[in-house]
Design a protein around this motif. Sequence first.
Motif, short mmCIF file in Angstrom:
data_model
loop_
_atom_site.label_atom_id
_atom_site.label_comp_id
_atom_site.label_asym_id
_atom_site.label_seq_id
_atom_site.Cartn_x
_atom_site.Cartn_y
_atom_site.Cartn_z
N LYS A 126 10.23 39.23 28.82
CA LYS A 126 8.93 38.88 28.25
C LYS A 126 8.76 39.61 26.93
O LYS A 126 9.17 40.76 26.78
CB LYS A 126 7.80 39.28 29.20
CG LYS A 126 7.80 38.50 30.51
CD LYS A 126 6.64 38.94 31.39
CE LYS A 126 6.63 38.15 32.71
NZ LYS A 126 5.51 38.56 33.58
N PRO A 127 8.14 38.95 25.95
CA PRO A 127 7.96 39.59 24.64
C PRO A 127 6.94 40.73 24.70
O PRO A 127 6.03 40.73 25.52
CB PRO A 127 7.46 38.45 23.75
CG PRO A 127 6.83 37.47 24.69
CD PRO A 127 7.61 37.58 25.98
N THR A 137 4.72 43.63 21.93
CA THR A 137 4.32 43.92 20.55
C THR A 137 3.87 45.36 20.42
O THR A 137 3.15 45.88 21.28
CB THR A 137 3.19 42.98 20.10
OG1 THR A 137 3.66 41.63 20.15
CG2 THR A 137 2.76 43.29 18.67
N THR A 197 7.34 43.01 16.85
CA THR A 197 7.33 42.08 17.99
C THR A 197 8.74 41.94 18.50
O THR A 197 9.67 41.61 17.74
CB THR A 197 6.78 40.71 17.58
OG1 THR A 197 5.44 40.86 17.11
CG2 THR A 197 6.77 39.75 18.77
N THR A 220 11.21 40.06 21.13
CA THR A 220 11.26 38.82 21.91
C THR A 220 12.64 38.67 22.54
O THR A 220 13.66 38.83 21.85
CB THR A 220 10.97 37.61 21.01
OG1 THR A 220 9.74 37.81 20.33
CG2 THR A 220 10.90 36.32 21.82
#
Length: 548
Positions: A123-124, A126, A141, A143
Amino acid sequence: MNFTRWSARLPGTQRRAAARIEHAVPPDRRGEGSVPAARVEQLTDDSPCLPAVDELPARDVLDRVPALVALVHGPDHHIAYVNDAYTAAFGVRPPGAPAREALPELAELGLLPLLDQVLRSDKPRTLKSRKALDGRTYTFTCTPVAENGDHDGGVLLFATDVTDHAEAAERLRASERRQRETAVTLQRSLLPQELEQPDDLRVAATYQPGGTEAAVGGDWYDVITLGGGRTALVIGDVMGRGVRAAAVMGQLRTAVRAYARLDLPPHEVLQLLDGLATEIDANQIATCAYAVHDPNEGRLVYASAGHLPILVRDENGSVLRTDEPTGPPLGTGGWIHTSGSVPLGPGSTAVLYTDGLVERRNEDLDEGIAALERALAGATGTPQVICDRLVRSAGVTADHDDDVAVLVLQHPARTGPDGELFRNAALELLGGVEAAPRARAFASGVLTSWRFPVELHDLGVLATSELVANSLQHGTPPMRLRLRRTDRRLIIEVTDGDDHLPRRRRAEPGDESGRGIAIVATIASGWGSRRTPGGGKAVWCEFVLPKG
């Protein structure tokens, strides 16, 4: 490391390719419905053939974006790719090297654990506004770029330069800090720098500004010695935040001190404050509680303008919450305030406070006051100790979201040698002019028994004679003489049934009267008069006792 294989796994790439195949528009239907007319005119055989976005190589796209891009793979995050912007910011990074060694800027920012988390969760994530080694501020971020179950998964890092935004935010925070410091400085400068300590009371107070932003409010407190052994105690809260609230608070506090010198009943003081608050700012309202303690009566007479109830703990540890009368806040106008009273004898403690001490967002106000009552019931020690314990029990910390002001007063129960320093004596003045010599004899005997020096004894007898003579001439029955000594002063007070207050005036050489108050004002340390609640007046004077 084959970058083409990794670019094919970028999120959305495969879905867009499939969509392009499934939804391709036949040549003979091109321009029907799905493409606007303006676009149809451009899509002619003479127009240049532009490649679709999905047909652009991923590396060409990433090489040209101004953001910093890096691609790592495997559990050790080996470098697969960095774009030109990343190289320009942090230098050349060797492909295939693990991130812990080759990307020290990520280790410095604490991004390596985040890469591990993204790789495990798929899952990304940030990370906002982190200042890197190049002095710039970035939002990162991370990813995942591999399908679930791929043991050789990777992470795409996308860093956006937000330096301008971060610097603007820091300038705003610095401005807010300066504003808050200004408001707090103003607030503290307007509060009493040192509390007056009455003879019969022990007093302590604390003020805690709320929050870490420019949100200081208008909480205030004050202790005012009225003379004759009486003390006024004030606490208030101006609605609103910042310098404006602190400035209004300063004006109200100054006005309270001025009105207190008139020695008016509490409700009359609030009545005057109500009109003044409207004149200062019709849109600014404030709550206030004003109380007067008289050691001779052993009571606290108070009035409240929308403020929280005063709490009183008696000598047995029972806590009483004052109720009515309570009027609307100051500045609303059109309300007739009234006074109430509560016992405050020796051994009692009273607490005046603002709503920041007891009000919580997810809790009923009565629950907060009840918790304060329980804390007061178990708090012992000096007023300052009790004050600190109440603040701690309420959970008030440096980042508390509201201002807090607390005023604690004690009427100590004095016994033994200390009790000998606090004495009272009273005489009912019955009859006519013959009451004057009886009053002088009574005062002489009392002052002798209290072992005052001869000079103070004679001054006390003279002041008693003048006050009694003034009351006999201008007052009406019932009349009473009261002598009181504390560890600091001698107080002489005469009460009668007439409410006309005497004033000091200059007597002409031929006048046969008008010199009594002038004599008292000359020989005494202070004098004053006030109207009594049941009608009539009290005239008093006091002498400071010599040290030792």
